[in-house]
Design an enzyme around this catalytic site. Structure first.
Site, PDB file in Angstrom:
ATOM      1  CB  SER A 166       1.209  -5.409   5.983  1.00  0.00           C
ATOM      2  OG  SER A 166       1.955  -5.898   5.156  1.00  0.00           O
ATOM      3  CE  LYS A 214       4.510  -4.368   2.676  1.00  0.00           C
ATOM      4  NZ  LYS A 214       3.544  -3.905   3.668  1.00  0.00           N
TER       5      LYS A 214
END
EC number: 3.4.21.89
Length: 362
Positions: A60, A136
């Site tokens: 990701s 993230k």
């Protein structure tokens, strides 16, 4: 003879030697046990309050962080949290149903926009510290106004800052009866997926690679792939900022919640704040049409109790993040990704030597 030792004296000397040897062995074992105990306690203190190791399990954040990267996460950057649960150190085993009172100690600063942050996955059903760790980029900090138009992120009215590692899906069209080489695309830095339409391909890549492929003689057009506004790609049970289903290429104008912010709840916006009010801030909410009852008091006003962050993966079309499950509470922030100390390429079964001991830059 007078100088000869009696049997009893020889026995006593042998016994004394055995005692001395046992004493030395016990002293050696005690020294090792003390050293191991000291190392264990020191490692536990370092892991709890200073640094923690973390492995990247998914793509990701590629290409900024690769699957198989091993990170050092700085807990001092945002302030370490005192222990929240009782469990077995260095494992995920903890005593269920028992949460310790805890505080966040002073840190070196606050989470800043575009920091790469490790945090506890908010919607896990577990005590905060026992939730899965995610990593993230914090594209929105408390008070920021965000929107996503046609897969482009805007922060406070301006197009969001771009980084070399950010990847998106592009549609690439080639000349008639020409096949695009997956090896050539990979060498350029992209990942090719064959589209259903003849002569059209979807490629996951960053802006620089897209510009390179745009110059290839066999390519006639390169454009960003965008889901149509309102396209229902995911089931309706998932979190949504808009109309009850997820379309991660479009996001209406949204303010990242901040401590002290007072919001007016409506049936149209409650899905944005529901997890905040109930799950993260521990209130009981009832609804009767467009009227809300919070902790037994009828009111449509609610004041946010802590700061929140909007997180997105750099691999924008291959990341479940705040576009899918909402904001990250300040209580869930673990630390800042600081350094890649090791990296393992599972495809080649070799270390990525060029990534060893690399500092992570935002």
């Amino acid at each position: 003879m007078a100088n000869q030792l009696s049997k009893e004296e020889r026995r006593q000397r042998r016994e004394q030697r055995r005692k001395d040897q046992n004493k030395q062995a016990k002293s050696w074992l005690r020294e090792w046990a003390d050293a191991l105990l000291f190392a264990f306690v020191a490692a536990l203190i370092i892991r709890t309050f200073f640094f923690e190791a973390y492995r990247i399990p998914t793509p990701s954040m590629e290409k900024t962080l690769m699957t198989g990267d091993f990170l050092i996460v700085s807990k001092m950057s945002y302030g370490p949290r005192t222990p929240m649960v009782i469990g077995i150190p260095f494992t995920n085993i903890y005593m269920p149903g028992f949460v310790l009172p805890w505080v966040r100690l002073p840190g070196l600063g606050e989470v800043e926009r575009n920091d790469i942050v490790v945090f506890n996955y908010p919607i896990d059903l577990a005590p905060v510290a026992a939730k899965t760790n995610y990593v993230k980029r914090s594209v929105g900090v408390p008070g920021d106004t965000l929107r996503i138009d046609d897969n482009q992120l805007f922060v406070n009215g301006d197009r969001a800052q771009s980084f070399p590692g950010i990847q998106k899906t592009y549609e690439v069209q080639v000349r008639n009866r020409v096949r695009l080489s997956a090896a050539k695309v990979k060498a350029a830095g992209g990942t090719l997926y064959r589209s259903q339409q003849p002569g059209r391909y979807r490629i996951n890549m960053n802006d620089q690679v897209a510009e390179t492929i745009r110059q290839w003689p066999e390519v006639t057009n390169v454009e960003l792939f965008v889901l149509p506004d309102g396209f229902n790609e995911y089931d309706r049970r998932r979190f949504s900022f808009s109309s009850g289903f997820v379309n991660h290429h479009h996001l209406p104008t949204t303010v990242v919640p901040f401590k002290g912010q007072t919001v007016t709840l409506t049936p149209e916006n409650y899905h944005v704040y529901e997890n905040i009010i109930t799950r993260y801030e521990g209130n009981n909410v009832g609804r009767n049409g467009d009227q809300f009852t919070i902790n037994g008091e009828q009111t449509n006003q609610y004041t946010i109790q802590q700061d929140y962050y909007f997180m997105m993966g750099d691999n924008r079309d291959n990341s479940e993040d705040s576009r899918f499950w909402g904001f990250v509470p300040q209580t869930h922030v673990v630390g800042k990704a600081g350094m890649i100390y090791f990296s393992w390429d599972a495809e080649r079964w070799l270390p990525r030597f060029d990534r060893l001991l690399n500092f992570i830059h935002d």
